[in-house]
Scaffold this motif. Structure first.
Motif, PDB file in Angstrom:
ATOM      1  N   ALA A 120       9.657   0.196   9.668  1.00 40.69           N
ATOM      2  CA  ALA A 120       8.762  -0.955   9.687  1.00 40.69           C
ATOM      3  C   ALA A 120       8.015  -1.098   8.360  1.00 40.69           C
ATOM      4  CB  ALA A 120       7.758  -0.827  10.839  1.00 40.69           C
ATOM      5  N   ASP A 121       7.832  -2.341   7.937  1.00 39.02           N
ATOM      6  CA  ASP A 121       7.159  -2.618   6.665  1.00 39.02           C
ATOM      7  C   ASP A 121       5.746  -2.053   6.609  1.00 39.02           C
ATOM      8  OD1 ASP A 121       9.387  -3.899   5.642  1.00 39.02           O
ATOM      9  OD2 ASP A 121       8.689  -5.905   6.194  1.00 39.02           O
ATOM     10  N   ASP A 122       5.009  -2.120   7.720  1.00 37.94           N
ATOM     11  CA  ASP A 122       3.632  -1.614   7.682  1.00 37.94           C
ATOM     12  C   ASP A 122       3.599  -0.100   7.477  1.00 37.94           C
ATOM     13  OD1 ASP A 122       4.621  -1.380  10.419  1.00 37.94           O
ATOM     14  OD2 ASP A 122       2.571  -0.876  11.004  1.00 37.94           O
ATOM     15  N   VAL A 123       4.560   0.607   8.058  1.00 38.00           N
ATOM     16  CA  VAL A 123       4.638   2.062   7.882  1.00 38.00           C
ATOM     17  C   VAL A 123       5.048   2.385   6.450  1.00 38.00           C
ATOM     18  CG1 VAL A 123       5.820   4.168   8.634  1.00 38.00           C
ATOM     19  CG2 VAL A 123       5.090   2.479  10.321  1.00 38.00           C
ATOM     20  N   LEU A 124       6.016   1.655   5.918  1.00 36.21           N
ATOM     21  CA  LEU A 124       6.437   1.863   4.530  1.00 36.21           C
ATOM     22  C   LEU A 124       5.285   1.584   3.573  1.00 36.21           C
ATOM     23  CD1 LEU A 124       9.999   0.296   4.683  1.00 36.21           C
ATOM     24  CD2 LEU A 124       9.380   2.721   4.691  1.00 36.21           C
ATOM     25  N   GLY A 125       4.452   0.604   3.906  1.00 33.78           N
ATOM     26  CA  GLY A 125       3.275   0.310   3.091  1.00 33.78           C
ATOM     27  C   GLY A 125       2.286   1.465   3.074  1.00 33.78           C
ATOM     28  N   ARG A 126       2.143   2.147   4.209  1.00 27.24           N
ATOM     29  CA  ARG A 126       1.246   3.310   4.255  1.00 27.24           C
ATOM     30  C   ARG A 126       1.792   4.461   3.416  1.00 27.24           C
ATOM     31  NH1 ARG A 126       1.089   2.537  10.086  1.00 27.24           N
ATOM     32  NH2 ARG A 126       1.752   4.679  10.347  1.00 27.24           N
ATOM     33  N   VAL A 127       3.106   4.588   3.348  1.00 24.04           N
ATOM     34  CA  VAL A 127       3.720   5.638   2.529  1.00 24.04           C
ATOM     35  C   VAL A 127       3.455   5.379   1.052  1.00 24.04           C
ATOM     36  CG1 VAL A 127       5.917   6.655   1.785  1.00 24.04           C
ATOM     37  CG2 VAL A 127       5.514   6.200   4.214  1.00 24.04           C
ATOM     38  N   SER A 128       3.535   4.131   0.638  1.00 22.19           N
ATOM     39  CA  SER A 128       3.453   3.812  -0.793  1.00 22.19           C
ATOM     40  C   SER A 128       2.056   3.416  -1.264  1.00 22.19           C
ATOM     41  CB  SER A 128       4.444   2.689  -1.129  1.00 22.19           C
ATOM     42  OG  SER A 128       4.131   1.521  -0.407  1.00 22.19           O
ATOM     43  N   ARG A 129       1.069   3.513  -0.407  1.00 22.66           N
ATOM     44  CA  ARG A 129      -0.277   3.049  -0.758  1.00 22.66           C
ATOM     45  C   ARG A 129      -0.922   3.884  -1.861  1.00 22.66           C
ATOM     46  NH1 ARG A 129      -4.983   5.202   1.750  1.00 22.66           N
ATOM     47  NH2 ARG A 129      -4.568   7.118   2.869  1.00 22.66           N
ATOM     48  N   GLU A 130      -1.901   3.284  -2.498  1.00 25.17           N
ATOM     49  CA  GLU A 130      -2.642   3.980  -3.554  1.00 25.17           C
ATOM     50  C   GLU A 130      -3.470   5.110  -2.936  1.00 25.17           C
ATOM     51  OE1 GLU A 130      -6.387   2.423  -5.682  1.00 25.17           O
ATOM     52  OE2 GLU A 130      -4.737   1.962  -7.060  1.00 25.17           O
ATOM     53  N   LEU A 131      -3.459   6.251  -3.594  1.00 27.76           N
ATOM     54  CA  LEU A 131      -4.235   7.398  -3.115  1.00 27.76           C
ATOM     55  C   LEU A 131      -5.478   7.646  -3.948  1.00 27.76           C
ATOM     56  CD1 LEU A 131      -1.389   9.897  -2.227  1.00 27.76           C
ATOM     57  CD2 LEU A 131      -2.847   8.606  -0.664  1.00 27.76           C
ATOM     58  N   ILE A 132      -5.391   7.381  -5.230  1.00 28.28           N
ATOM     59  CA  ILE A 132      -6.552   7.483  -6.111  1.00 28.28           C
ATOM     60  C   ILE A 132      -6.475   6.297  -7.073  1.00 28.28           C
ATOM     61  CG2 ILE A 132      -6.729  10.005  -5.968  1.00 28.28           C
ATOM     62  CD1 ILE A 132      -5.520  10.126  -8.794  1.00 28.28           C
ATOM     63  N   PRO A 133      -7.592   5.904  -7.659  1.00 27.67           N
ATOM     64  CA  PRO A 133      -7.533   4.804  -8.627  1.00 27.67           C
ATOM     65  C   PRO A 133      -6.577   5.133  -9.779  1.00 27.67           C
ATOM     66  CG  PRO A 133      -9.801   5.267  -8.029  1.00 27.67           C
ATOM     67  CD  PRO A 133      -8.964   6.360  -7.419  1.00 27.67           C
ATOM     68  N   ARG A 134      -5.846   4.129 -10.220  1.00 27.01           N
ATOM     69  CA  ARG A 134      -4.850   4.316 -11.274  1.00 27.01           C
ATOM     70  C   ARG A 134      -5.447   4.985 -12.515  1.00 27.01           C
ATOM     71  NH1 ARG A 134      -1.417  -0.672 -13.515  1.00 27.01           N
ATOM     72  NH2 ARG A 134      -2.420  -1.494 -11.679  1.00 27.01           N
ATOM     73  N   ARG A 135      -6.631   4.584 -12.901  1.00 30.11           N
ATOM     74  CA  ARG A 135      -7.283   5.149 -14.085  1.00 30.11           C
ATOM     75  C   ARG A 135      -7.413   6.659 -13.967  1.00 30.11           C
ATOM     76  NH1 ARG A 135     -12.142   6.818 -14.564  1.00 30.11           N
ATOM     77  NH2 ARG A 135     -12.861   5.769 -12.688  1.00 30.11           N
ATOM     78  N   LEU A 136      -7.826   7.152 -12.799  1.00 31.40           N
ATOM     79  CA  LEU A 136      -7.975   8.600 -12.600  1.00 31.40           C
ATOM     80  C   LEU A 136      -6.630   9.312 -12.647  1.00 31.40           C
ATOM     81  CD1 LEU A 136     -10.661   8.716  -9.773  1.00 31.40           C
ATOM     82  CD2 LEU A 136     -10.970   9.123 -12.226  1.00 31.40           C
ATOM     83  N   TYR A 137      -5.624   8.687 -12.096  1.00 31.64           N
ATOM     84  CA  TYR A 137      -4.279   9.278 -12.127  1.00 31.64           C
ATOM     85  C   TYR A 137      -3.799   9.416 -13.571  1.00 31.64           C
ATOM     86  CZ  TYR A 137       0.730   9.853 -11.646  1.00 31.64           C
ATOM     87  OH  TYR A 137       2.010  10.313 -11.762  1.00 31.64           O
ATOM     88  N   ILE A 138      -3.946   8.356 -14.348  1.00 37.15           N
ATOM     89  CA  ILE A 138      -3.511   8.387 -15.750  1.00 37.15           C
ATOM     90  C   ILE A 138      -4.259   9.463 -16.520  1.00 37.15           C
ATOM     91  CG2 ILE A 138      -3.509   7.069 -17.908  1.00 37.15           C
ATOM     92  CD1 ILE A 138      -2.979   4.561 -16.139  1.00 37.15           C
TER      93      ILE A 138
END
Length: 151
Positions: A120-138
């Motif tokens: 399901a798309d909603d489940v796939l969206g939860r898998v790929s969601r952001e976990l930390i702000p991009r700036r912190l990851y970089i």
């Protein structure tokens, strides 16, 4: 995912699946396609991939290629489980990011694939969601590379 494309293992798998189609051409869904060579009439393909960048758009060429392969081989696309910055999950978990939620969603997607034949798309969206702000990851990745260069 390697530089917006599939890795050699997936490419080899797709190339080696060519014997599943016949050399003869037929019209299917208004397009020229190779005829299937026996085997199951209905098949599904699920893509599972990770990459080091944060944007889902990096998966675009790979997803498009796998979807095209499905159409050409007469197979159903069962969904794409995509995880940006996947190799960083253990590190992010140590920082307190909700990695377990992502892993639980991935497990649910797998259950759906087995039971329902599609993720399901909603489940796939939860898998790929952001976990930390991009700036912190970089910042974290660059700090790691700087540290590695010093060694």
């Amino acid at each position: 995912l390697y530089v917006d494309r599939m890795n050699v293992t997936l490419k080899t798998f797709l190339d080696r699946s060519i014997p599943l189609i016949d050399a003869f051409i037929e019209l299917r869904d208004g397009r020229c396609r190779h005829a299937r060579r026996g085997g199951p009439e209905n098949g599904r393909v699920a893509l599972v991939s990770v990459c080091g960048f944060t944007e889902l758009e990096n998966f675009g060429p790979l997803v498009n290629h796998v979807q095209a392969a499905c159409r050409k081989r007469g197979r159903e696309d069962a969904g794409a489980l995509l995880r940006p910055y996947g190799s960083s999950l253990p590190y992010l978990k140590k920082l307190g990011a909700p990695v377990d939620e992502v892993l639980a969603a991935a497990a649910e997607a797998g259950r759906q694939l087995v039971v329902e034949g599609r993720m399901a798309d909603d489940v796939l969206g939860r898998v790929s969601r952001e976990l930390i702000p991009r700036r912190l990851y970089i910042e974290a990745v660059n700090a790691s590379f700087r540290q590695a260069q010093k060694q």
